[in-house]
Design an enzyme around this catalytic site. Sequence first.
Site, PDB file in Angstrom:
ATOM      1  N   SER A  12       0.804  -1.221   0.000  1.00 31.83           N
ATOM      2  CA  SER A  12       0.000   0.000   0.000  1.00 31.83           C
ATOM      3  C   SER A  12       0.837   1.271   0.000  1.00 31.83           C
ATOM      4  O   SER A  12       0.306   2.364  -0.227  1.00 31.83           O
ATOM      5  CB  SER A  12      -0.944   0.010   1.200  1.00 31.83           C
ATOM      6  N   SER A 132      14.302  -7.956   4.204  1.00 29.61           N
ATOM      7  CA  SER A 132      14.874  -7.865   5.538  1.00 29.61           C
ATOM      8  C   SER A 132      15.263  -6.405   5.774  1.00 29.61           C
ATOM      9  O   SER A 132      14.457  -5.502   5.593  1.00 29.61           O
ATOM     10  CB  SER A 132      16.072  -8.806   5.660  1.00 29.61           C
ATOM     11  N   TYR A 146      12.327  -5.147  16.874  1.00 31.11           N
ATOM     12  CA  TYR A 146      12.397  -4.993  15.416  1.00 31.11           C
ATOM     13  C   TYR A 146      13.603  -5.743  14.870  1.00 31.11           C
ATOM     14  O   TYR A 146      13.493  -6.524  13.911  1.00 31.11           O
ATOM     15  CB  TYR A 146      12.480  -3.519  15.030  1.00 31.11           C
ATOM     16  N   LYS A 150      14.141  -9.078  12.265  1.00 23.38           N
ATOM     17  CA  LYS A 150      14.915  -9.091  11.019  1.00 23.38           C
ATOM     18  C   LYS A 150      16.055 -10.106  11.075  1.00 23.38           C
ATOM     19  O   LYS A 150      16.402 -10.721  10.059  1.00 23.38           O
ATOM     20  CB  LYS A 150      15.428  -7.689  10.705  1.00 23.38           C
TER      21      LYS A 150
END
Length: 278
Positions: A12, A132, A146, A150
């Site tokens: 989006s 990633s 976070y 990753k």
Amino acid sequence: MDTKVVLVTGASSGIGESAARHLKDAGFTVYAAARRLDRMAGLREAGVHTIALDVTDDASAKAAVAQILAEQGRIDVLVNNAGYGSYGALEDVPLSEAQAQLDVNVIGLARMAQLVLPQLRAQRSGTIINISSMGGNFTTPLGAWYHASKYAVEAISDALRMELAPLGIEVVVVQPGSIRTEWGAIAAANVRETSGNGPYRVQAEAVANTLGGSSSPGARMTSSPDVVARAITKAATARRPRARYRIGFGAKPLVFAHRILPARVFDRLIQRGMGIGG
């Protein structure tokens, strides 16, 4: 051969939207997927198929893949781009939020891979491209969950690449650096809400300023999402793509610095870069 079909999650805005446009221009039949269809009106006007998808919801994910197979009969490329950045001091972040971060960035990615793999195996061809981050190689303050997500994407991708190589399926990791998208502004708001009023407030404000600055239209020391989209398109069209594409501002030098510098020296480098000081 029929036109190849690609599914891009998190399409989006930002990297996902740009990737959908670049892949369409490269000749793919593109399905752009996101939770909010209204935010993809521009992609529809550009000739991209748009579908609703929440990668954390089994029914939604299965319906999206089933729709593509019903309409096209194949899926050739999956671009696992859906994700967000949950920031805040580890002490402050509720474990429910930590779970949500992993559900989107890790479990959601694995869910989409599981759903497309039966088709890719039947075709004995295809490519899975996992988005990633340079933050899958090193961490920044107040970004524990976070970066954990990753790091997990990196490990999953490495295992998957070896598992699928005998089946003719490629697995690619794209590691963007600092990219000019709304991601930074969202992460900045997140860190202020989580840690902006407690014992970590000084760090939180510094980190928020750095993250938020990457989202401004004239931001320096950032790269356009198009830079990443071009790497995604290159990986999707290559007969034998590289295992990793490290792209965008800061990605290569910071990963290299992390590799060669002593840990505490690198810590100070990152702290100063985030406006915290050593």
